[in-house]
Design a protein around this motif. Structure first.
Motif, PDB file in Angstrom:
ATOM      1  N   CYS A  75       0.822  -1.202   0.049  1.00 25.49           N
ATOM      2  CA  CYS A  75      -0.022  -0.086   0.224  1.00 25.49           C
ATOM      3  C   CYS A  75       0.835   1.341  -0.020  1.00 25.49           C
ATOM      4  O   CYS A  75       1.657   1.406   0.981  1.00 25.49           O
ATOM      5  CB  CYS A  75      -0.818   0.002   1.221  1.00 25.49           C
ATOM      6  SG  CYS A  75      -1.913   1.489   1.333  1.00 25.49           S
ATOM      7  N   ASP A  77      -0.113   4.283   0.562  1.00 25.83           N
ATOM      8  CA  ASP A  77      -0.598   5.355   1.243  1.00 25.83           C
ATOM      9  C   ASP A  77      -0.130   5.106   2.863  1.00 25.83           C
ATOM     10  O   ASP A  77       0.334   5.943   3.510  1.00 25.83           O
ATOM     11  CB  ASP A  77      -2.052   5.494   1.406  1.00 25.83           C
ATOM     12  CG  ASP A  77      -2.661   6.021  -0.006  1.00 25.83           C
ATOM     13  OD1 ASP A  77      -1.858   6.588  -0.686  1.00 25.83           O
ATOM     14  OD2 ASP A  77      -3.656   5.971  -0.343  1.00 25.83           O
ATOM     15  N   THR A  90      -7.363  -3.664  -2.208  1.00 29.17           N
ATOM     16  CA  THR A  90      -7.780  -2.872  -1.238  1.00 29.17           C
ATOM     17  C   THR A  90      -7.124  -3.053   0.035  1.00 29.17           C
ATOM     18  O   THR A  90      -7.171  -4.258   0.761  1.00 29.17           O
ATOM     19  CB  THR A  90      -9.259  -2.673  -0.827  1.00 29.17           C
ATOM     20  OG1 THR A  90      -9.805  -2.414  -2.150  1.00 29.17           O
ATOM     21  CG2 THR A  90      -9.692  -1.764   0.131  1.00 29.17           C
ATOM     22  N   CYS A  91      -6.216  -2.074   0.838  1.00 30.63           N
ATOM     23  CA  CYS A  91      -5.548  -2.367   1.731  1.00 30.63           C
ATOM     24  C   CYS A  91      -6.583  -2.614   3.093  1.00 30.63           C
ATOM     25  O   CYS A  91      -7.305  -1.692   3.224  1.00 30.63           O
ATOM     26  CB  CYS A  91      -4.558  -1.040   1.916  1.00 30.63           C
ATOM     27  SG  CYS A  91      -3.678  -1.108   3.709  1.00 30.63           S
ATOM     28  N   SER A  96      -7.269   1.897   1.436  1.00 30.98           N
ATOM     29  CA  SER A  96      -6.814   2.737   0.171  1.00 30.98           C
ATOM     30  C   SER A  96      -6.656   1.603  -1.073  1.00 30.98           C
ATOM     31  O   SER A  96      -6.464   0.371  -0.573  1.00 30.98           O
ATOM     32  CB  SER A  96      -5.270   3.008   0.483  1.00 30.98           C
ATOM     33  OG  SER A  96      -4.754   3.634  -1.003  1.00 30.98           O
ATOM     34  N   THR A  97      -6.946   2.089  -2.076  1.00 32.29           N
ATOM     35  CA  THR A  97      -6.554   1.414  -3.257  1.00 32.29           C
ATOM     36  C   THR A  97      -5.348   1.641  -4.334  1.00 32.29           C
ATOM     37  O   THR A  97      -5.069   1.203  -5.446  1.00 32.29           O
ATOM     38  CB  THR A  97      -7.813   1.398  -4.366  1.00 32.29           C
ATOM     39  OG1 THR A  97      -7.821   2.720  -4.576  1.00 32.29           O
ATOM     40  CG2 THR A  97      -8.971   1.135  -3.575  1.00 32.29           C
ATOM     41  N   THR A  99      -2.327   0.720  -4.323  1.00 36.23           N
ATOM     42  CA  THR A  99      -1.617  -0.456  -4.075  1.00 36.23           C
ATOM     43  C   THR A  99      -1.041  -1.106  -5.241  1.00 36.23           C
ATOM     44  O   THR A  99      -1.367  -0.718  -6.591  1.00 36.23           O
ATOM     45  CB  THR A  99      -2.439  -1.491  -3.342  1.00 36.23           C
ATOM     46  OG1 THR A  99      -3.496  -1.941  -4.178  1.00 36.23           O
ATOM     47  CG2 THR A  99      -2.882  -0.947  -2.079  1.00 36.23           C
TER      48      THR A  99
END
Length: 115
Positions: A75, A77, A90-91, A96-97, A99
């Motif tokens: 990830c 973010d 998706t983390c 978050s996407t 990734t």
């Protein structure tokens, strides 16, 4: 079934290595397959058995061993690394996407045992 093409390419590489090293027979080949590589191990094994018996003199009785590489996603973010298959893109830590896949899409020849 792209496994047959993968097998043909692997055999070509192994035969080249055998020639470069003056090997007369290949006993076994170990490959690494990423968990999300789309290579289906049972199809790969079936294609391998047929191909080495019909298409290669030096590899006629060669066994294929398969090791799995787990799929891991990173990830951007939050810096979390997680199991791709369990959570997808998706983390699970921050949702978050943003990734990307770190590992798990590979197909590598790891080891060639010959004589």
């Amino acid at each position: 079934m792209h496994e047959l093409g993968v097998v043909f390419q692997a055999i070509k590489i192994v035969e080249k290595v055998a020639k470069e090293n003056n090997l007369t027979e290949i006993e076994s080949v170990t490959v690494e397959i990423g968990e999300v590589s789309t290579v289906i191990e049972s199809y790969l094994q079936n294609c391998w058995k047929w191909s080495v018996e019909k298409k290669s003199d030096i590899m006629h009785n060669c066994k294929l061993y398969v090791e799995k590489i787990p799929a891991i996603t990173y990830c951007e973010d939050c810096g979390n690394k997680y199991e791709t298959v369990a959570y997808g893109k998706t983390c699970p830590k921050c949702n978050s996407t943003h990734t990307y896949l770190l590992q798990g899409n590979e197909f590598n020849i790891k080891e060639i045992e010959g004589c």
